[in-house]
Write an enzyme that holds these catalytic residues in place. Structure first.
Site, PDB file in Angstrom:
ATOM      1  N   CYS A 136     -19.499   4.272   7.469  1.00 20.64           N
ATOM      2  CA  CYS A 136     -19.134   4.185   8.884  1.00 20.64           C
ATOM      3  C   CYS A 136     -20.122   4.999   9.730  1.00 20.64           C
ATOM      4  O   CYS A 136     -21.301   4.719   9.740  1.00 20.64           O
ATOM      5  CB  CYS A 136     -17.683   4.598   9.091  1.00 20.64           C
TER       6      CYS A 136
ATOM      7  N   HIS B 211     -15.084   0.596   5.639  1.00 21.05           N
ATOM      8  CA  HIS B 211     -14.597   1.702   4.815  1.00 21.05           C
ATOM      9  C   HIS B 211     -14.189   1.189   3.437  1.00 21.05           C
ATOM     10  O   HIS B 211     -13.088   0.655   3.276  1.00 21.05           O
ATOM     11  CB  HIS B 211     -13.384   2.367   5.473  1.00 21.05           C
TER      12      HIS B 211
ATOM     13  N   GLU C 151     -13.213   2.877   0.924  1.00 24.92           N
ATOM     14  CA  GLU C 151     -12.050   3.638   0.441  1.00 24.92           C
ATOM     15  C   GLU C 151     -10.743   3.191   1.086  1.00 24.92           C
ATOM     16  O   GLU C 151      -9.663   3.567   0.626  1.00 24.92           O
ATOM     17  CB  GLU C 151     -12.273   5.138   0.669  1.00 24.92           C
TER      18      GLU C 151
END
Length: 216
Positions: free
Chosen positions: A82, A194, A196
């Site tokens: 990001c 993202h 994750e």
């Protein structure tokens, strides 16, 4: 022995979900701002949320700019996520022109307010598709287990524009505007989305990256 991954702590970033993702694929993550720990790590992750200029000041205040640039030159795996990906670039137009780490040549720009008659809503907060730029590069990157057109989770108002189109790993289309959503330059990988926060597909990215680290 698990491989040591330094998650760079400079006061901005989604540190703990990234740490958990690393642990889930067998890596040994260390949240740190220590130069020696960074240089001795097998790989590093630069996260980030917030504004580009403020983030660069935080890196400078923590004496992290030179260690990050030197690590990038080392050839060891380096992931930006990001805002962390955006910081890898030469500059950003967010709140005026701000210099970046210049690890990847190019600029960070704001989505246009209107594009081809479409009013673009900002920020983009949604799941969106990532599309291959080059199949060979894709298959030799952490995206190798990811199918073309897979949805990932995005939260951002700015996008990267690499100077060298060969650095683009994936494209994404947001309200008719196509932009680079992942980049790769040698050992450097950057994701605008993202991983994750992108469920099992995101963990597949971390798993493939872990395998790349093991081969170093």
């Amino acid at each position: 022995m698990s491989l040591k991954v330094a998650i760079i702590d400079y006061g901005l970033g989604n540190l703990f979900s990234i740490r958990q993702a690393c642990e889930n694929v067998g890596l040994r993550p260390l949240i740190t701002s220590n130069e020696k720990t960074i240089s001795k790590s097998d790989a590093i992750i630069l996260p980030g949320v917030g504004a580009f200029g403020h983030a660069m000041k935080c890196l400078e205040n923590n004496n992290l700019t030179d260690p990050l640039i030197e690590f990038a030159k080392s050839g060891k795996p380096f992931m930006g996520i990001c805002l962390g990906m955006q910081l890898l670039f030469s500059n950003s137009e967010e709140f005026g022109l701000n210099k970046g780490l210049n690890i990847i040549e190019g600029s960070i720009k704001k989505f246009p307010i209107n594009h081809n008659g479409n009013e673009i809503k900002l920020p983009q907060i949604q799941w969106n598709k990532i599309m291959k730029n080059d199949s060979t590069v894709w298959n030799n990157s952490p995206l190798k287990k990811i199918k073309n057109g897979t949805h990932m989770y995005f939260v951002h108002s700015f996008y990267c524009e690499p100077e060298n189109k060969s650095d683009i790993l994936s494209y994404t289309n947001y309200m008719g505007f196509e932009y680079a959503s992942a980049v790769k330059k040698g050992n450097i990988i950057g994701f605008q989305f993202h991983p994750e926060k992108s469920s099992i597909q995101g963990l597949n990215i971390y798993s493939s990256w872990a395998n790349i680290i093991k081969k170093q």
